[in-house]
Design a protein around this motif. Structure first.
Motif, PDB file in Angstrom:
ATOM      1  N   GLY A  68       0.278  12.069  -6.392  1.00  0.00           N
ATOM      2  CA  GLY A  68      -1.353  11.801  -6.329  1.00  0.00           C
ATOM      3  C   GLY A  68      -1.937  11.743  -4.821  1.00  0.00           C
ATOM      4  N   THR A  69      -3.216  11.613  -4.972  1.00  0.00           N
ATOM      5  CA  THR A  69      -3.844  11.473  -3.611  1.00  0.00           C
ATOM      6  C   THR A  69      -4.211  10.075  -3.365  1.00  0.00           C
ATOM      7  OG1 THR A  69      -4.744  13.880  -3.984  1.00  0.00           O
ATOM      8  CG2 THR A  69      -5.781  12.587  -2.044  1.00  0.00           C
ATOM      9  N   PHE A  70      -3.901   9.798  -1.693  1.00  0.00           N
ATOM     10  CA  PHE A  70      -4.061   8.378  -1.575  1.00  0.00           C
ATOM     11  C   PHE A  70      -4.637   8.458  -0.238  1.00  0.00           C
ATOM     12  CE2 PHE A  70      -0.267   8.501  -4.297  1.00  0.00           C
ATOM     13  CZ  PHE A  70      -0.726   7.689  -5.172  1.00  0.00           C
ATOM     14  N   ASP A  71      -5.264   7.101   0.202  1.00  0.00           N
ATOM     15  CA  ASP A  71      -5.730   6.715   1.439  1.00  0.00           C
ATOM     16  C   ASP A  71      -4.615   6.300   2.186  1.00  0.00           C
ATOM     17  OD1 ASP A  71      -8.326   7.698   1.150  1.00  0.00           O
ATOM     18  OD2 ASP A  71      -8.989   5.666   0.215  1.00  0.00           O
ATOM     19  N   LEU A  72      -4.292   6.712   3.284  1.00  0.00           N
ATOM     20  CA  LEU A  72      -3.183   6.112   4.341  1.00  0.00           C
ATOM     21  C   LEU A  72      -3.777   5.511   5.166  1.00  0.00           C
ATOM     22  CD1 LEU A  72      -0.141   5.917   4.557  1.00  0.00           C
ATOM     23  CD2 LEU A  72      -0.043   8.264   6.157  1.00  0.00           C
ATOM     24  N   SER A  73      -3.587   4.076   5.559  1.00  0.00           N
ATOM     25  CA  SER A  73      -4.329   3.641   6.746  1.00  0.00           C
ATOM     26  C   SER A  73      -3.611   3.030   7.752  1.00  0.00           C
ATOM     27  CB  SER A  73      -5.065   2.327   5.674  1.00  0.00           C
ATOM     28  OG  SER A  73      -6.171   2.563   4.848  1.00  0.00           O
ATOM     29  N   PHE A  74      -4.367   2.866   9.068  1.00  0.00           N
ATOM     30  CA  PHE A  74      -3.779   2.581  10.168  1.00  0.00           C
ATOM     31  C   PHE A  74      -4.199   1.591  10.775  1.00  0.00           C
ATOM     32  CE2 PHE A  74      -2.141   6.773   9.164  1.00  0.00           C
ATOM     33  CZ  PHE A  74      -0.754   6.796   9.626  1.00  0.00           C
ATOM     34  N   SER A  75      -3.673   0.494  11.078  1.00  0.00           N
ATOM     35  CA  SER A  75      -4.478  -0.729  11.726  1.00  0.00           C
ATOM     36  C   SER A  75      -3.435  -1.196  13.000  1.00  0.00           C
ATOM     37  CB  SER A  75      -5.148  -1.762  11.044  1.00  0.00           C
ATOM     38  OG  SER A  75      -4.008  -2.353  10.467  1.00  0.00           O
ATOM     39  N   ILE A  76      -3.973  -1.622  14.288  1.00  0.00           N
ATOM     40  CA  ILE A  76      -3.181  -2.175  15.209  1.00  0.00           C
ATOM     41  C   ILE A  76      -4.234  -2.844  16.195  1.00  0.00           C
ATOM     42  CG2 ILE A  76      -2.760  -0.017  16.527  1.00  0.00           C
ATOM     43  CD1 ILE A  76      -0.109  -1.535  17.385  1.00  0.00           C
ATOM     44  N   LEU A  77      -3.834  -3.796  16.733  1.00  0.00           N
ATOM     45  CA  LEU A  77      -4.658  -4.590  17.495  1.00  0.00           C
ATOM     46  C   LEU A  77      -4.933  -3.650  18.730  1.00  0.00           C
ATOM     47  CD1 LEU A  77      -6.039  -7.277  18.594  1.00  0.00           C
ATOM     48  CD2 LEU A  77      -3.858  -8.164  19.644  1.00  0.00           C
ATOM     49  N   GLY A  78      -6.096  -3.521  19.163  1.00  0.00           N
ATOM     50  CA  GLY A  78      -6.678  -2.585  20.350  1.00  0.00           C
ATOM     51  C   GLY A  78      -6.722  -1.145  20.085  1.00  0.00           C
ATOM     52  N   TYR A  79      -6.663  -0.777  18.729  1.00  0.00           N
ATOM     53  CA  TYR A  79      -7.032   0.593  18.385  1.00  0.00           C
ATOM     54  C   TYR A  79      -7.964   0.508  17.318  1.00  0.00           C
ATOM     55  CZ  TYR A  79      -3.082   2.200  21.288  1.00  0.00           C
ATOM     56  OH  TYR A  79      -2.093   2.551  22.445  1.00  0.00           O
ATOM     57  N   GLU A  80      -8.499   1.705  17.233  1.00  0.00           N
ATOM     58  CA  GLU A  80      -9.317   1.895  16.064  1.00  0.00           C
ATOM     59  C   GLU A  80      -8.824   2.080  14.759  1.00  0.00           C
ATOM     60  OE1 GLU A  80     -12.899   5.117  14.743  1.00  0.00           O
ATOM     61  OE2 GLU A  80     -11.133   5.737  16.152  1.00  0.00           O
ATOM     62  N   LYS A  81      -9.213   1.366  13.777  1.00  0.00           N
ATOM     63  CA  LYS A  81      -8.854   1.396  12.190  1.00  0.00           C
ATOM     64  C   LYS A  81      -9.154   2.966  11.696  1.00  0.00           C
ATOM     65  CE  LYS A  81      -8.702  -3.494  11.352  1.00  0.00           C
ATOM     66  NZ  LYS A  81      -9.135  -4.380  10.414  1.00  0.00           N
ATOM     67  N   SER A  82      -8.072   3.526  11.278  1.00  0.00           N
ATOM     68  CA  SER A  82      -8.372   4.950  10.821  1.00  0.00           C
ATOM     69  C   SER A  82      -7.743   4.853   9.333  1.00  0.00           C
ATOM     70  CB  SER A  82      -7.590   5.836  11.732  1.00  0.00           C
ATOM     71  OG  SER A  82      -8.002   5.745  12.949  1.00  0.00           O
ATOM     72  N   THR A  83      -8.342   6.009   8.642  1.00  0.00           N
ATOM     73  CA  THR A  83      -8.014   6.223   7.282  1.00  0.00           C
ATOM     74  C   THR A  83      -7.608   7.575   7.245  1.00  0.00           C
ATOM     75  OG1 THR A  83      -8.878   4.226   6.308  1.00  0.00           O
ATOM     76  CG2 THR A  83      -7.993   5.867   4.854  1.00  0.00           C
ATOM     77  N   PHE A  84      -6.641   8.084   6.529  1.00  0.00           N
ATOM     78  CA  PHE A  84      -6.399   9.420   6.317  1.00  0.00           C
ATOM     79  C   PHE A  84      -6.106   9.916   5.006  1.00  0.00           C
ATOM     80  CE2 PHE A  84      -5.204   8.370  10.512  1.00  0.00           C
ATOM     81  CZ  PHE A  84      -5.837   9.488  11.419  1.00  0.00           C
ATOM     82  N   LYS A  85      -6.740  10.957   4.315  1.00  0.00           N
ATOM     83  CA  LYS A  85      -6.363  11.322   2.705  1.00  0.00           C
ATOM     84  C   LYS A  85      -5.197  12.000   2.966  1.00  0.00           C
ATOM     85  CE  LYS A  85      -9.984  10.184   0.050  1.00  0.00           C
ATOM     86  NZ  LYS A  85      -9.571   9.329  -1.284  1.00  0.00           N
ATOM     87  N   ILE A  86      -4.131  11.491   2.133  1.00  0.00           N
ATOM     88  CA  ILE A  86      -2.918  12.510   1.949  1.00  0.00           C
ATOM     89  C   ILE A  86      -2.508  12.917   0.525  1.00  0.00           C
ATOM     90  CG2 ILE A  86      -1.863  10.296   1.981  1.00  0.00           C
ATOM     91  CD1 ILE A  86       0.664  11.775   3.727  1.00  0.00           C
ATOM     92  N   GLN A  87      -2.056  14.093   0.225  1.00  0.00           N
ATOM     93  CA  GLN A  87      -1.750  14.594  -0.821  1.00  0.00           C
ATOM     94  C   GLN A  87      -0.140  14.387  -1.072  1.00  0.00           C
ATOM     95  OE1 GLN A  87      -3.705  15.852  -3.485  1.00  0.00           O
ATOM     96  NE2 GLN A  87      -1.803  16.075  -4.628  1.00  0.00           N
ATOM     97  N   PHE A 452       0.281   5.378 -13.195  1.00  0.00           N
ATOM     98  CA  PHE A 452       0.745   6.119 -14.406  1.00  0.00           C
ATOM     99  C   PHE A 452      -0.056   7.269 -14.616  1.00  0.00           C
ATOM    100  CE2 PHE A 452       1.747   1.686 -14.925  1.00  0.00           C
ATOM    101  CZ  PHE A 452       3.218   1.684 -15.309  1.00  0.00           C
ATOM    102  N   GLU A 453       0.330   8.435 -14.388  1.00  0.00           N
ATOM    103  CA  GLU A 453      -0.554   9.453 -14.339  1.00  0.00           C
ATOM    104  C   GLU A 453      -1.936   9.265 -13.264  1.00  0.00           C
ATOM    105  OE1 GLU A 453       0.161  12.448 -15.361  1.00  0.00           O
ATOM    106  OE2 GLU A 453       1.945  12.061 -16.270  1.00  0.00           O
ATOM    107  N   GLU A 454      -3.177   9.077 -14.140  1.00  0.00           N
ATOM    108  CA  GLU A 454      -4.322   8.785 -13.377  1.00  0.00           C
ATOM    109  C   GLU A 454      -4.799   7.449 -13.278  1.00  0.00           C
ATOM    110  OE1 GLU A 454      -5.861  10.981 -11.358  1.00  0.00           O
ATOM    111  OE2 GLU A 454      -4.283  12.402 -11.945  1.00  0.00           O
ATOM    112  N   ILE A 455      -3.870   6.706 -13.794  1.00  0.00           N
ATOM    113  CA  ILE A 455      -4.060   5.052 -14.042  1.00  0.00           C
ATOM    114  C   ILE A 455      -2.968   4.280 -12.743  1.00  0.00           C
ATOM    115  CG2 ILE A 455      -3.902   3.150 -15.424  1.00  0.00           C
ATOM    116  CD1 ILE A 455      -4.110   5.079 -17.759  1.00  0.00           C
ATOM    117  N   ILE A 456      -3.664   3.490 -12.178  1.00  0.00           N
ATOM    118  CA  ILE A 456      -3.061   2.594 -11.350  1.00  0.00           C
ATOM    119  C   ILE A 456      -3.376   1.236 -11.843  1.00  0.00           C
ATOM    120  CG2 ILE A 456      -2.979   1.665  -8.791  1.00  0.00           C
ATOM    121  CD1 ILE A 456      -4.054   4.333  -7.932  1.00  0.00           C
ATOM    122  N   ASN A 457      -2.056   0.403 -11.590  1.00  0.00           N
ATOM    123  CA  ASN A 457      -2.290  -1.007 -12.431  1.00  0.00           C
ATOM    124  C   ASN A 457      -1.551  -1.866 -11.204  1.00  0.00           C
ATOM    125  OD1 ASN A 457      -2.461  -2.328 -15.102  1.00  0.00           O
ATOM    126  ND2 ASN A 457      -0.671  -3.308 -14.005  1.00  0.00           N
TER     127      ASN A 457
END
Length: 989
Positions: A68-87, A452-457
């Protein structure tokens, strides 16, 4: 049934394992500028509840990820919070992600409250950049950043706890019996702050002054329907998160006209695999009166947080966090030259908070994550007050806690006497109140997330236990020779409250055609409250909560790119405080006899004392709020629009009332009886029989026999206070946020936010009340009537409040010169309030022709028109002569006016009048505004400076109050903050 459910669960797991493919992604996290690895970065996929940490080389591994396609998020003190789309459709190795340092060189820096669009409730996040720009002193100041929020009128940390700020969200600021702030939950790193364990008659929320502001990384504010994970609340939740992670030494120096603060914080890498230790210290001195150092509240806060990840690069990382924070604070007015000589007030405000959390990422087919947390919150609150007194004759101080008649005696003669006679003259006494609230909690929670396919539970189940008690001594005096009338009531002997909660919640996310989606969650929380040693026993309550969000328009390339609707519904239960459960016992002390002063100017007194023990109300229900909200979101170009409507109904609110029971005692009239005594005045001694109340006069020389004095039987009432469930009341409103985004050409973003808040409450239950204790019958005997009023013995038994506020925020961020300037214009467009006097059975209040009148006007019947004073009548009254007969008051008053002037004179004592002739006219304040300016400038990598000026235009315009057609200046008013300013210097080493 249970076997069928278990079988279905196992079949789902088997099918998923057989048909779903899982992949692994791995990579490195690097500093964008230095190209160096970043250790301890949190890499997460929120949709799957997966999170891991990067190692010393910046590497990370996420396993068992479905396609699937998801948001991959990065966070750490002192750095900009970032999000990347990943297939994710295969294993992906050696991915590289770059994070930029969090400073004003970034293209986007947010200094407002950010709406959490991914949540199924109304929630906002306030990040460190916004806290720095606002230069927070008391964390409650952040409420100004919420839709329609207004800047706090307080410019300092109030000296006394009674004047402290409390979180009060979605409120008109008036009415609601203090239940709005009482129902707002506050947590610091998971540690719950609460006023539940304090014996405070006034219902209000937690005091937040002991929270250091320099070490806060972010704050999450939930104003809508919260997850079932959170209980013991009815009006939202504040979650404060401290800094965690490796960081340089930060030194912060802050000044305001009446406040000075210095703080240090640093994140230490302990090396190897030993983890990270964050240490922080803050010292703050805040004066209520800038001209007096003796009105200074001190805050000295130390915080230590240890974090470590075990098995970091394997399948099941275990995250450990242990936190400690403590505060030593309060104030001391001792030595204040403006105070009366040798008088002072001290308040100790010490706090200790501990928390431990284990977060274990199992990532199995049957469980995703397991969390355990334990917290402890302990406060040491001691108030000491030295007061001066003087009297020409001896003063009785009653300390007995038993039933009977007692004669006063000098402390030097009998220190154990029930009534101490303080000799005439001048003296001091020191009063202390020792309160030590203790709260500890344990929580175990499991999460299971699968796609499950296109469903996240997502399924969550958990159990938590919390204990609330008070280890304090209560109120006491240091020298019993001068202690006034008082009885010991130890807080540490009162019943502790233990609450066990079990909750479960399931959230499902459907991806529908044309990129639309539907997310829904349903949860149930069951609370079981056990109060040992009281009549309440065990009380159970259920809190169902449902939320759903439907994104029905999602066209990223269209001008109108997004539209969605969200609905939330649920119940939230607020546990009662210790004072509600254990109202302080009351004592009725009635003068039974007094002797003329002796040659040494000592007057002897005898009193009849009747203790009224704490009344437990076994029918008391826990206060409940029914929460409903509907939200619409849209994105047009770069403009984001959010409209949220809510309707909150508070059911069974905690309300204090009084119970009156008949009682009789024996009274000896010294004016008539002492003249009959043959013993010379100088030789007399007095005693009273504890049971019979008979006064005996004895001859100190022994030459004359003792004599007993005659008495009369007096009838009166005993009164006892207790809590019951009052009438429900409603809070409704509309909130709007229109974010116009950033205009790149001028580096400026604009946002409009506002709110309409509505409150209506009306009490209709019968309330018993008597005139104040100094009122007697015409013959000087105790007052013998009790009136029963509808809703309240105040002139009003309800109120209506409506308020519209609207704000404009303008932020200019110029990365090239590392500067951000923000302007916030706050306005109140409508401020309306009206008091009610309403009856379900007839007329409750009557307009009067003149303030001195007691009978209704013959020409005016509308009490809301204004121009007339208004009198409140009880619905009926009862008499000691016949407790079972309810006598209609209005009818009897009119009869007595003509037929029995003596009775008429007694009945009018039960009438309550308004203090103005416009009391019931609506209060409608004309529009007003103020403006705040904030500037932050970074000078290189190591130094930044922030400046703020609240109400910097010093608005002194006049507003009009339509209630009495008067005008008030905004200068020094309670409507807008006074002009004040501050400066903060930050040094990074």
């Amino acid at each position: 049934m249970k076997k069928s459910l278990l079988l279905c669960f196992l079949l789902i797991c088997i099918i998923e394992s057989a048909y779903c493919q899982f992949y692994t992604i791995s990579g490195k996290v690097l500093d964008k500028k230095k190209q160096t690895p970043i250790e301890y970065a949190i890499i997460s996929i929120p949709d799957l509840s997966l999170a891991v940490y990067s190692d010393i080389e910046g590497r990370f591994i996420l396993k068992n990820i479905p396609k699937g396609t998801f948001d991959l998020s990065f966070s750490i003190l002192g750095y900009e919070k970032s999000t990347f789309k990943i297939q994710v459709d295969k294993n992906k190795d050696d991915l590289i992600f770059y994070l930029a340092e969090d400073n004003l060189l970034l293209n986007e820096v947010v200094v407002t409250a950010e709406k959490k669009t991914e949540d199924l409730t109304t929630a906002y996040t306030i990040e460190r950049a916004a806290l720095d720009q606002l230069q927070v002193l008391n964390i409650t100041e952040i409420a100004a950043l919420l839709p329609g929020g207004q800047t706090s009128k307080k410019t300092n940390l109030a000296v006394s706890r009674s004047g402290a700020d409390h979180f009060d969200i979605r409120s008109t600021g008036t009415g609601e019996l203090g239940l709005s702030s009482f129902g707002t939950a506050v947590e610091v790193d998971g540690v719950r702050l609460s006023s539940n364990s304090q014996f405070i008659k006034e219902i209000k929320g937690a005091d937040t002054r002991s929270i250091a502001s320099n070490n806060i990384e972010s704050v999450e504010i939930i104003t809508g329907v919260p997850s079932v994970e959170y209980g013991d609340l009815s009006n939202g939740m504040i979650k404060i998160n401290s800094k965690r992670g490796k960081s340089p030494l930060n030194v912060e120096l802050s000044t305001r006209p009446n406040t000075k603060s210095i703080s240090f914080n640093k994140g230490f890498d302990l090396g190897g695999k030993r983890g990270i230790m964050n240490a922080s210290f803050e010292h703050t001195k805040s004066n209520s009166d800038i001209a007096s150092p003796y009105t200074t509240y001190d805050r000295n806060n130390l915080s230590l947080i240890y974090t470590k990840t075990f098995d970091k690069n394997r399948n099941n990382p275990l995250n450990l966090s242990i936190g400690f924070s403590g505060n030593i604070g309060g104030y001391d007015s001792h030595g204040d030259p403006d105070a009366f000589i040798d008088t002072y007030t001290k308040e100790r405000d010490n706090a200790l908070r501990l928390n431990v959390k284990l977060d274990w990422l199992l990532n199995k087919s049957w469980i995703t994550k397991l969390e355990f947390s334990g917290t402890l919150s302990y406060s040491d609150l001691l108030t000491e007050k030295k007061t001066n007194k003087d009297n020409g004759t001896s003063t009785p101080a009653i300390h007995t806690m038993e039933q009977g008649h007692f004669m006063g005696a000098l402390y030097d003669v009998n220190p154990d006497t029930e009534i101490i006679l303080i000799p005439g003259g001048y003296w001091y006494y020191i009063k202390r109140e020792d309160s030590k609230p203790l709260i500890y909690t344990n929580k175990l929670k499991a999460n299971w997330t699968r796609k499950f396919e296109e469903i996240i539970n997502k399924t969550m189940v958990g159990v938590d236990f919390n204990h609330t008690s008070n280890l304090g001594r209560g109120e006491y005096y240091t020298d019993m020779r001068y202690a006034p009338t008082w009885r010991e009531y130890r807080y540490d002997e009162q019943s502790a409250v233990n609450n066990l909660a079990i909750y479960a919640e399931d959230e499902i996310n459907f991806v529908l055609p044309r990129k639309t989606s539907l997310r829904a969650s349903i949860g149930l929380r069951s609370d079981l409250t056990y109060i040992k040693g009281s009549d309440y026993g065990t009380v159970s309550s259920l809190s169902p909560r449902i939320s759903a969000k439907y994104t029905f328009w999602n066209r990223s390339k269209s001008t109108l790119s997004l539209m969605s609707l969200r609905l939330g519904f649920g119940d939230a239960v607020k546990l009662p405080s210790s004072y509600i459960l254990n109202p302080t016992p009351t004592y009725q002390d009635r003068l039974a006899f007094s002797a003329p002063p002796t040659p040494d100017n000592t007057t002897y007194y005898a009193y009849n004392t009747t203790p009224s023990t704490t009344i437990y109300n076994p029918d008391l229900k826990w206060q409940r709020s029914r929460l409903i909200e509907l939200e619409f979101n849209a994105r047009i170009g770069q403009v984001n629009i959010s409209l949220t409507a809510y309707n909150n109904k508070t059911i069974d609110p905690y309300t204090l009332t009084t119970l009156y029971t008949p009682y009789s005692y024996r009274f000896t009239d010294s004016e008539t009886e002492m003249g009959k005594v043959s013993i010379p005045h100088a030789n007399r001694s007095y005693a009273i029989d504890r049971v019979t109340g008979i006064v005996t006069v004895s001859d100190l020389t022994g030459s004359l026999p003792s004599e007993q004095l005659a008495y009369t039987e007096r009838k009166t009432f005993n009164s006892s206070s207790y809590y019951y469930n009052g009438d429900s009341f409603s809070r409704k409103g509309l909130e709007w946020v229109i974010n116009f985004g950033k205009i790149s050409a001028i580096h400026t973003s604009f946002q409009i936010d506002g709110s309409y808040n509505y409150y209506k409450g009306l009490e209709t239950g019968l309330v018993a009340s008597m005139p104040n204790s100094s009122q007697n019958m015409a013959d000087k005997t105790p007052y013998k009537y009790v009136g029963f009023y509808e809703g309240s013995s105040n002139a009003a038994n309800g109120s209506l409040s409506k308020k519209i506020t609207n704000n404009l925020s303008v932020s200019t961020h110029i990365p090239a010169i590392r500067t951000i300037i923000s302007l916030r214009i706050e306005s109140c467009l409508y401020n309306y309030k009206q008091m009610f006097s309403q009856s379900a059975t007839g007329t409750r209040s009557y307009a009067l022709e003149d303030k001195a009148d007691y009978l209704p006007s013959g020409t005016v019947t509308d009490i809301y028109k204004g121009g007339n004073f208004v009198a409140l009548y009880p619905l009926y009254y009862i008499s000691l002569d016949d407790m079972n007969t309810q006598i209609p008051f209005a009818e009897k008053l009119l009869w007595a006016k003509t037929n029995d002037q003596t009775l008429y004179g007694e009945l009018i004592k039960m009438i309550v009048k308004t203090n103005t002739n416009y009391y019931f006219r609506p209060t409608n304040i004309s529009a007003y505004f103020s403006a705040n300016l904030n500037v932050t400038k970074e000078m290189g990598e190591h130094i930044s400076i922030s400046f703020f000026a609240n109400n910097f235009i010093n608005n002194v315009a006049k507003v009009k109050n339509k209630q009495n057609d008067s005008e008030y200046s905004l200068y020094g008013s309670s409507y807008i903050p006074e002009f004040y300013y501050g400066l903060t210097l930050r040094i990074k080493l």
